[in-house]
Design an enzyme around this catalytic site. Sequence first.
Site, PDB file in Angstrom:
ATOM      1  N   ASP A  82      14.712   5.948  -4.206  1.00 25.56           N
ATOM      2  CA  ASP A  82      14.073   4.652  -4.020  1.00 25.56           C
ATOM      3  C   ASP A  82      13.030   4.436  -5.107  1.00 25.56           C
ATOM      4  O   ASP A  82      12.681   5.352  -5.858  1.00 25.56           O
ATOM      5  CB  ASP A  82      13.416   4.572  -2.632  1.00 25.56           C
ATOM      6  N   LYS A  83      12.558   3.202  -5.179  1.00 27.58           N
ATOM      7  CA  LYS A  83      11.496   2.809  -6.106  1.00 27.58           C
ATOM      8  C   LYS A  83      10.429   2.080  -5.319  1.00 27.58           C
ATOM      9  O   LYS A  83      10.725   1.402  -4.326  1.00 27.58           O
ATOM     10  CB  LYS A  83      12.080   1.915  -7.195  1.00 27.58           C
ATOM     11  N   HIS A  84       9.200   2.212  -5.758  1.00 23.44           N
ATOM     12  CA  HIS A  84       8.127   1.446  -5.133  1.00 23.44           C
ATOM     13  C   HIS A  84       7.147   0.982  -6.195  1.00 23.44           C
ATOM     14  O   HIS A  84       6.849   1.710  -7.143  1.00 23.44           O
ATOM     15  CB  HIS A  84       7.388   2.272  -4.088  1.00 23.44           C
ATOM     16  N   SER A  85       6.653  -0.238  -6.019  1.00 22.54           N
ATOM     17  CA  SER A  85       5.656  -0.789  -6.928  1.00 22.54           C
ATOM     18  C   SER A  85       4.298  -0.815  -6.237  1.00 22.54           C
ATOM     19  O   SER A  85       4.211  -1.036  -5.029  1.00 22.54           O
ATOM     20  CB  SER A  85       6.044  -2.211  -7.342  1.00 22.54           C
ATOM     21  N   THR A 122       7.656  -7.934  -0.986  1.00 20.96           N
ATOM     22  CA  THR A 122       9.117  -7.941  -1.053  1.00 20.96           C
ATOM     23  C   THR A 122       9.725  -8.409   0.269  1.00 20.96           C
ATOM     24  O   THR A 122      10.702  -9.169   0.281  1.00 20.96           O
ATOM     25  CB  THR A 122       9.629  -6.534  -1.425  1.00 20.96           C
ATOM     26  N   ARG A 170      -6.015  -3.523   5.940  1.00 23.97           N
ATOM     27  CA  ARG A 170      -6.495  -3.407   4.553  1.00 23.97           C
ATOM     28  C   ARG A 170      -6.321  -4.720   3.801  1.00 23.97           C
ATOM     29  O   ARG A 170      -7.149  -5.100   2.975  1.00 23.97           O
ATOM     30  CB  ARG A 170      -5.726  -2.305   3.811  1.00 23.97           C
ATOM     31  N   SER A 185      -0.280   5.047   1.989  1.00 27.70           N
ATOM     32  CA  SER A 185       0.538   3.931   2.471  1.00 27.70           C
ATOM     33  C   SER A 185       1.933   3.970   1.872  1.00 27.70           C
ATOM     34  O   SER A 185       2.935   3.869   2.585  1.00 27.70           O
ATOM     35  CB  SER A 185      -0.148   2.602   2.134  1.00 27.70           C
ATOM     36  N   LYS A 189       5.672   5.755   4.081  1.00 30.13           N
ATOM     37  CA  LYS A 189       6.933   5.028   4.321  1.00 30.13           C
ATOM     38  C   LYS A 189       8.101   5.702   3.620  1.00 30.13           C
ATOM     39  O   LYS A 189       9.213   5.771   4.159  1.00 30.13           O
ATOM     40  CB  LYS A 189       6.791   3.576   3.841  1.00 30.13           C
ATOM     41  N   LYS A 190       7.874   6.171   2.397  1.00 33.01           N
ATOM     42  CA  LYS A 190       8.959   6.761   1.613  1.00 33.01           C
ATOM     43  C   LYS A 190       9.382   8.121   2.179  1.00 33.01           C
ATOM     44  O   LYS A 190      10.570   8.453   2.215  1.00 33.01           O
ATOM     45  CB  LYS A 190       8.548   6.888   0.146  1.00 33.01           C
TER      46      LYS A 190
END
Length: 437
Positions: A82-85, A122, A170, A185, A189-190
């Site tokens: 996966d990817k996260h920004s 997203t 937050r 955070s 999730k990941k």
Amino acid sequence: MLFTDVIQRKRDGSELNDEDIALFVNGLADESIAAEQVAALAMAIYLNSMNFDETSKLTIAMANSGTVLDWSTEELDGPVVDKHSTGGVGDKVSFLLAPIAAACGCYVPMISGRGLGHTGGTTDKAESIPGYNTAPDFATFKKVVKSAGCAIIGQTADLAPADRRLYAIRDVTATVASIPLITASILSKKIAAGLGALVMDVKSGNGAFMESFERSEALAHSIINTAARAGVATHALITDMNEILGTTAGNAVEIAESIRYLRNEQREHRLDEVVIALSAEMLVAGGIESDREVAKQKCDEAITSGKAAQIFGRMTAALGGPADIVENYDRYLPRAPVTRPVHAEGIVSAVDTFAVGNAIIELGGGRRTVGEKLDLSVGFTDVAAIGTRLDADRPLAVIHAATEADAEAAERNLLAACELSDEPPGARPVICGILEG
């Protein structure tokens, strides 16, 4: 032990122990801790930070606060990546990268977030597609990932529920830009999603939570090292966020640009560079390719062949959206009733991207309070990149608003956020660095 004792310890700069963190995470998950107390501890952490041990313990505890997915029984023939920004303005990368990586052999179970502070979310963008279910049950989520190769959903009540509540608090308490809280955070999730590898897009610039390269690098190292403790191999790219990505910023307008990109019709060069670099890094992190340049070629072919667009359409249909979204997106995406070009004279030399994000919030495209309903149709299109010469034929942007009054306010905000000059500015790299765990 009273939770006020935990708040006081962190307020005074002390390290939180295992018992403190367990009390905090359990209280988040079962909502036994009041929102104002959560906000107080979040502010104390924002002001006094956390060390690596605290951050790691908080991350893992939050990941284990709900269901943790296991992909080992699904007989997948590729890596789960996966990817996260870390958040930006106009950042629609997830909708491009997930189907591209899937077209190249990855399986991408993407658990995304809603808008946070001035940045877009997203999950919110996905919900501008009629019928798209961002909260399927886990059986459906797994089925879509296995059949389509990817699924982009929001955080469910069962997945890292402690983070879900903290994330929302937050967002409205000015405690977003904390390296430990961002790390916990993202990774909670990941880790709960059962990943084999993760690629981080750490934004840097005036539209990012980490404005300086040094702060972005510190966040990247925090995420990489914390993920390693949890057994998730993580790579990070530091990318520029001193202007929006692509030519749109909003919710539905970004989905429209994403589909045009996947149809190989409109690939704005900065967005394209970020998407291809991150997609290629997923192939490297997942062990599909060892050579980044070969990986980039494969990712480009996934677009030009039409395979990535097909996967996006398949994913959307499997999650309840229109089966022909790729072919007929204009028929389905919400449209704002008022559109207005913003004209100015000169060359765009700088943009306050944070202010652009806040302008979208004022249009109704982002939240001021927890749970606020969004207008998914509003935003900006045809946004001029830095270095563009503006004149009567080339506007700064086109505003999409609910009312004329909203459009007028957005025009003032957008003009105030941009600097114009007679000379073009110097070139600025889009990919600022690559780090591996």
